[in-house]
Design a protein around this motif. Structure first.
Motif, mmCIF file in Angstrom:
data_model
loop_
_atom_site.group_PDB
_atom_site.id
_atom_site.type_symbol
_atom_site.label_atom_id
_atom_site.label_comp_id
_atom_site.label_asym_id
_atom_site.label_seq_id
_atom_site.Cartn_x
_atom_site.Cartn_y
_atom_site.Cartn_z
ATOM 1 N N GLY A 209 0.803 -1.220 0.000
ATOM 2 C CA GLY A 209 0.000 0.000 0.000
ATOM 3 C C GLY A 209 0.837 1.272 0.000
ATOM 4 O O GLY A 209 0.304 2.366 -0.197
ATOM 5 N N SER A 210 2.162 1.150 0.203
ATOM 6 C CA SER A 210 2.998 2.353 0.343
ATOM 7 C C SER A 210 3.095 3.161 -0.949
ATOM 8 O O SER A 210 3.342 4.362 -0.901
ATOM 9 C CB SER A 210 4.399 1.967 0.841
ATOM 10 O OG SER A 210 5.003 1.073 -0.075
ATOM 11 N N THR A 211 2.900 2.495 -2.109
ATOM 12 C CA THR A 211 2.965 3.267 -3.362
ATOM 13 C C THR A 211 1.675 3.153 -4.175
ATOM 14 O O THR A 211 1.662 3.443 -5.368
ATOM 15 C CB THR A 211 4.164 2.798 -4.236
ATOM 16 O OG1 THR A 211 4.007 1.408 -4.509
ATOM 17 C CG2 THR A 211 5.495 3.048 -3.559
ATOM 18 N N GLY A 212 0.586 2.706 -3.519
ATOM 19 C CA GLY A 212 -0.705 2.689 -4.207
ATOM 20 C C GLY A 212 -1.241 1.322 -4.573
ATOM 21 O O GLY A 212 -2.329 1.225 -5.157
ATOM 22 N N PHE A 234 -6.174 -0.693 -5.375
ATOM 23 C CA PHE A 234 -5.371 0.400 -5.943
ATOM 24 C C PHE A 234 -5.856 1.735 -5.381
ATOM 25 O O PHE A 234 -7.054 1.995 -5.323
ATOM 26 C CB PHE A 234 -5.500 0.402 -7.475
ATOM 27 C CG PHE A 234 -4.896 -0.825 -8.116
ATOM 28 C CD1 PHE A 234 -3.551 -0.874 -8.435
ATOM 29 C CD2 PHE A 234 -5.681 -1.948 -8.371
ATOM 30 C CE1 PHE A 234 -2.986 -2.011 -9.009
ATOM 31 C CE2 PHE A 234 -5.132 -3.093 -8.945
ATOM 32 C CZ PHE A 234 -3.775 -3.122 -9.260
ATOM 33 N N LYS A 235 -4.890 2.532 -4.969
ATOM 34 C CA LYS A 235 -5.231 3.865 -4.436
ATOM 35 C C LYS A 235 -4.221 4.857 -5.000
ATOM 36 O O LYS A 235 -3.030 4.791 -4.698
ATOM 37 C CB LYS A 235 -5.158 3.816 -2.892
ATOM 38 C CG LYS A 235 -5.506 5.109 -2.204
ATOM 39 C CD LYS A 235 -7.018 5.292 -2.113
ATOM 40 C CE LYS A 235 -7.374 6.699 -1.661
ATOM 41 N NZ LYS A 235 -8.111 7.502 -2.606
ATOM 42 N N ASP A 236 -4.694 5.715 -5.893
ATOM 43 C CA ASP A 236 -3.823 6.721 -6.539
ATOM 44 C C ASP A 236 -2.594 6.082 -7.173
ATOM 45 O O ASP A 236 -1.487 6.625 -7.071
ATOM 46 C CB ASP A 236 -3.370 7.783 -5.513
ATOM 47 C CG ASP A 236 -4.515 8.682 -5.074
ATOM 48 O OD1 ASP A 236 -5.521 8.739 -5.803
ATOM 49 O OD2 ASP A 236 -4.398 9.302 -4.000
ATOM 50 N N PHE A 237 -2.789 4.934 -7.797
ATOM 51 C CA PHE A 237 -1.640 4.250 -8.403
ATOM 52 C C PHE A 237 -1.460 4.736 -9.854
ATOM 53 O O PHE A 237 -2.418 4.753 -10.633
ATOM 54 C CB PHE A 237 -1.838 2.730 -8.377
ATOM 55 C CG PHE A 237 -0.615 1.989 -8.822
ATOM 56 C CD1 PHE A 237 0.567 2.076 -8.099
ATOM 57 C CD2 PHE A 237 -0.619 1.237 -9.991
ATOM 58 C CE1 PHE A 237 1.719 1.413 -8.520
ATOM 59 C CE2 PHE A 237 0.524 0.566 -10.414
ATOM 60 C CZ PHE A 237 1.697 0.659 -9.677
ATOM 61 N N PRO A 238 -0.223 5.126 -10.227
ATOM 62 C CA PRO A 238 0.003 5.657 -11.575
ATOM 63 C C PRO A 238 -0.227 4.620 -12.677
ATOM 64 O O PRO A 238 0.326 3.518 -12.606
ATOM 65 C CB PRO A 238 1.488 6.081 -11.551
ATOM 66 C CG PRO A 238 1.916 6.031 -10.134
ATOM 67 C CD PRO A 238 0.992 5.106 -9.413
#
Ligand SMILES: Cc1cc2nc3c(=O)[nH]c(=O)nc-3n(C[C@H](O)[C@H](O)[C@H](O)COP(=O)(O)OP(=O)(O)OC[C@H]3O[C@@H](n4cnc5c(N)ncnc54)[C@H](O)[C@@H]3O)c2cc1C
Length: 393
Positions: A209-212, A234-238
Motif C-alpha cells: 500500500g505504500s505506493t498505491g 489500488f489507491k492513486d496508483f500511476p
C-alpha cells in the motif's frame, strides 16, 4: 510478403518445438508442480527463452505475429502443449498474447487522427518491452462485475503527466502477479461515462500500500493453484491510458483470441488426463465393471467432442467467419465437456483419484477454471442466448 510469412510460420514452429520440450520437462515434475501454490520465476525465464513472448509481437516489429487469422492457431498450440506439463504456467502464459490482442495493439495497426502518432509510439514501446522479455498480464476483473468490464467501478483521474492517470479501485484475479511486468486494467476516466483501457508498470512495486498497490487477498484457488491470481486494492496508483481512447470497442475480434487460448489450455489438460488414465487402465482392463466400461466409453466420446469444438474454434478464426459467436460457443462447450470428462475419469480410475498423490483431482479443478474465465458462465450464456436470437433475424 510471402517470404516474411514463411519466416514467421517457421519461427512459430521453432517456438512450438521448444515449448513442447519445456512442457515435457515440466511433466516429469508433475507431482511436485501440482502441489505448488506459487509461481516460480525460473519457469517463466525458460518460457521466455523459447521465444514465446514474441508470439505477441508483429513480424514487422521483430516477432512472429502475422494476423489474428494466421497466428491464433500457433499460439493456442503452444498453450495446449504447455498445459501438458503445467496448467498454472500455461494459464499465466496465455495472458501475455491475450492482453496484447485485447488492447488492440496487435489487431489495430493504425489509429485515426489525432491519435495516429501516439498510438504508433505506444505500440512500438509495448512490442519492444515484450522483445526485451517483459511479460504482460491483466487485472481487469472486479468483485461484483461478473466478468463484464463495462460494469467497472474503478476510476482513473489525470495525474497531470501526459497520458498519466491515477487509479482507484478493487481488482481481483490478477493471474501472474509478481511475474508480469506490465498489467492492463479497465477504469472509468474522470468526467467520462464509459470504461477505458489503462496499463501499469508493476516491476518492483511493493504490495503493502505504500505506493498505491495493496495485496487485498492472496490467490487461494482450488484449481490453477499456482497462478498467483491475487486481489489488489489500488489507491492513486500511476497508470497510463491507451493512446487511442475507446480502441477496445473497435477491435475486430473482441475476445475471440482469449476464448481460443483459454480453451486450448483445457484441451491440453484433458488430453493429458485421458492419456494418463488410458495407460493406467491397461492394468485393470479385464476386471473393469460394466459401469466403468460405459463411463470410459463416454470419456472417449466427450474427449472427441472437445477436440472437434477446439478445432472448430480455430477454423472459425482462420476463416474469419462469425468468429466471435463460434469461439464463444466452443469455449462454453469445452468448459462443460471438460468438467464432465474429468469427473468420469475419476470414477473409472477409482477411489485413488481422490487422493492428492493422484493427478486427476488437480486436473478436475484446473479445467473448472475455463467456465469462469472471460466470458464467465453467466455472461457467456447471456451472450450466446442474445446472439442466437439476433442470428435468426
Ligand atoms: C483461474 C482464473 C484466473 C483468472 N485470471 C484473470 C486475470 O488474469 N485477469 C482478470 O482480469 N481476470 C481473471 N479471471 C477472472 C475471470 O476473467 C472473470 O472475470 C471472473 O471469473 C468472473 O467471476 P464472477 O463471474 O464470479 O464474478 P465476480 O463478480 O467477479 O465475482 C467473483 C467473486 O467476487 C465475489 N463478489 C461478488 N460480488 C461482490 C461484491 N459486490 N463485493 C465483493 N465481492 C463480491 C463473488 O462472491 C465471487 O466470489 C480469472 C479467473 C479464474 C477462475
Amino acid at each position: 510478403m510471402q517470404a516474411q510469412s514463411e519466416t514467421a510460420a517457421k519461427d512459430a514452429g521453432i517456438i512450438l518445438e521448444k515449448v513442447r520440450e519445456l512442457a515435457a520437462d515440466f511433466a516429469g515434475e508433475r507431482r511436485e508442480r501440482q502441489q505448488r501454490r506459487e509461481l516460480v520465476q525460473a519457469d517463466f525465464d525458460r518460457l521466455r527463452d523459447t521465444g514465446f513472448l514474441l508470439t505477441a509481437v508483429p513480424v514487422d516489429h521483430g516477432g512472429c505475429w502475422e494476423s489474428f487469422e494466421q497466428s491464433n492457431r500457433a499460439i493456442c498450440e503452444m498453450l495446449r502443449a504447455l498445459a501438458h506439463g503445467d496448467s498454472s504456467v500455461s494459464l499465466v502464459a496465455s495472458m501475455h498474447p491475450a492482453v496484447l490482442q485485447y488492447t488492440g495493439w496487435l489487431t489495430l495497426p493504425e489509429a485515426p487522427d489525432p491519435y495516429r502518432e501516439a498510438w504508433d509510439e505506444q505500440r512500438r514501446w509495448a512490442f519492444q518491452m515484450a522483445k526485451d522479455g517483459r511479460q504482460w498480464g491483466t487485472i481487469m476483473s472486479e468483485p461484483g462485475s461478473g466478468g463484464d468490464t463495462s460494469k467497472t467501478k474503478a476510476t482513473a483521474r489525470p495525474s497531470g503527466q501526459d497520458g498519466g492517470y491515477l487509479l482507484d479501485g478493487e481488482k481481483h484475479f490478477g493471474s501472474g502477479s509478481g511475474i508480469t511486468s506490465y498489467v492492463i486494467t479497465v477504469a472509468v476516466p474522470d468526467g467520462e461515462e464509459e470504461a477505458d483501457l489503462f496499463f501499469m508498470d508493476m516491476q518492483g512495486v511493493p504490495w503493502d500500500g505504500s505506493t498505491g498497490v495493496k495485496l487485498a487477498a492472496a490467490w487461494d484457488g482450488c484449481g490453477m493453484t499456482a497462478t498467483q491470481s491475487h486481489a489488489m486494492t489500488f489507491k492513486d496508483f500511476p497508470v497510463t491510458r491507451s493512446a487511442w481512447p475507446g480502441a477496445i470497442q473497435k477491435r475486430p475480434n473482441a475476445g475471440g483470441g482469449g476464448a481460443c487460448m483459454f480453451a486450448a489450455i483445457v484441451v491440453g489438460i484433458v488430453e493429458t488426463a485421458i492419456g494418463t488414465a488410458r495407460q493406467q487402465l491397461q492394468r485393470k482392463r479385464d476386471s473393469m465393471l460394466a459401469y466403468e466400461q460405459t463411463e470410459w466409453a463416454r470419456v472417449e466420446i466427450e474427449g472427441w467432442l472437445i477436440q472437434q469444438a477446439y478445432e472448430g474454434m480455430l477454423r472459425a478464426v482462420e476463416q474469419a467467419s462469425t468468429g466471435n459467436r463460434e469461439t464463444r460457443l466452443g469455449k462454453a462447450a469445452v468448459a462443460e465437456l471438460a468438467e464432465s470428462v474429468m469427473l468420469r475419469i475419476c470414477k473409472v480410475v477409482g477411489g485413488g483419484s481422490y487422493s492428492r498423490h493422484s493427478p486427476y483431482g488437480f486436473w478436475l479443478e484446473d479445467v473448472r477454471a475455463l467456465g469462469f474465465l472471460r466470458p464467465p458462465w453467466g455472461l457467456a450464456f447471456d451472450q450466446i442466448f442474445q446472439g442466437s436470437l439476433d442470428a435468426s433475424e
